[in-house]
Design an enzyme around this catalytic site. Structure first.
Site, PDB file in Angstrom:
ATOM      1  CB  SER A  93      -8.992   3.990   0.868  1.00 11.89           C
ATOM      2  OG  SER A  93      -7.775   4.634   1.113  1.00 11.89           O
ATOM      3  CG  ASP A 137      -3.123  -0.516  -2.080  1.00 12.76           C
ATOM      4  OD1 ASP A 137      -2.411   0.495  -2.216  1.00 12.76           O
ATOM      5  OD2 ASP A 137      -4.250  -0.483  -1.552  1.00 12.76           O
ATOM      6  CG  HIS A 170      -5.409   2.534  -2.937  1.00 13.11           C
ATOM      7  ND1 HIS A 170      -5.440   1.858  -1.729  1.00 13.11           N
ATOM      8  CD2 HIS A 170      -6.092   3.704  -2.733  1.00 13.11           C
ATOM      9  CE1 HIS A 170      -6.107   2.582  -0.837  1.00 13.11           C
ATOM     10  NE2 HIS A 170      -6.512   3.703  -1.419  1.00 13.11           N
TER      11      HIS A 170
END
Length: 239
Positions: A68, A196, A224
């Site tokens: 991320s 995601d 995610h």
């Protein structure tokens, strides 16, 4: 909650003989000495990683893995310590380039986010000039955009442990571009998480097209949070 998943992945890798270090970055994980409003730059946020890289012997190379927003921390380390990194792995992560501002890939992401898209998450400015922006994810956001395919136990733990975070977009927009000599010289792998719901597959592929990685791996039916959703498969890919 992410720390626990990283530690689980570390155990899988350590069982096969690898040496793994799982870091808490500033104002994250078990670092309760500061809050995100005490951190004004991505470099401050990434300081624990920088300290680790500094401590490594010059003849030792590591594999860096970032998830991320962690992609920006990877980029900072790659730019400063290219000779100490054998490959950096971006796991559904922001992957900047060398032609634009370090914030470029985040700005494109932010431009696609409507107020409704944040699903009630709290966004607040901070700092003496209000240039910082903290984000505190709502329950609905975590349930439907981050953990929608992950075990409900991990979602519940995440809801208990969540803390505000930041993307440092304003600060990163003022930084010099990452260099080809540093950041650009380190091999990069990208792991695409196809389901995601926050950094979408389209945005992941746009970043890969914008600054091609040396290796691209896809994870089907993965949200995610691949360390929760498909921990064994993620470890297999890292191997």
């Amino acid at each position: 909650e992410v720390r626990e998943a990283v530690l689980n992945s570390a155990k899988l890798l350590e069982a096969l003989g690898h040496r793994v270090t799982a870091l808490d970055l500033a104002a994250s994980g078990i670092d309760t000495t500061r809050s995100i409003t005490d951190i004004s730059t991505c470099e401050q946020y990434s300081e624990p990683l920088m300290q680790l890289m500094t401590s490594l012997p010059n003849d030792e190379k590591v594999v860096l893995v970032g998830h991320s927003f962690g992609g920006l921390s990877l980029a900072l380390a790659m730019d400063k310590f290219p000779d100490k990194i054998s490959v950096s792995v971006f796991v559904t992560a922001f992957m900047p380039d060398t032609k634009h501002s370090p914030s470029f890939v985040e700005e494109k992401f932010a431009s696609s986010m409507t107020p409704e898209g944040w699903m009630g998450s709290e966004l607040e400015t901070y700092g003496s000039d209000n240039s910082g922006l903290s984000v505190f994810f709502s329950t609905d956001f975590m349930k439907h955009r981050l953990y929608q395919l992950s075990p409900v136990e991990d979602l519940e733990l995440g809801l208990l442990l969540k803390r505000p975070s930041s993307l440092f977009i304003n600060e990163l927009s003022k930084m010099e571009n990452f260099s080809e000599k540093g950041y650009g010289s380190v091999p990069r792998a990208y792991i695409v998480c196809k389901e995601d719901n926050i950094i979408s597959e389209d945005h992941q592929r746009w970043m890969i097209h914008n600054y091609p990685a040396n290796l691209v791996i896809e994870m089907e039916e993965t949200d995610h949070m691949p360390m929760f959703c498909k921990p064994q498969l993620l470890s297999d890919h890292l191997l």
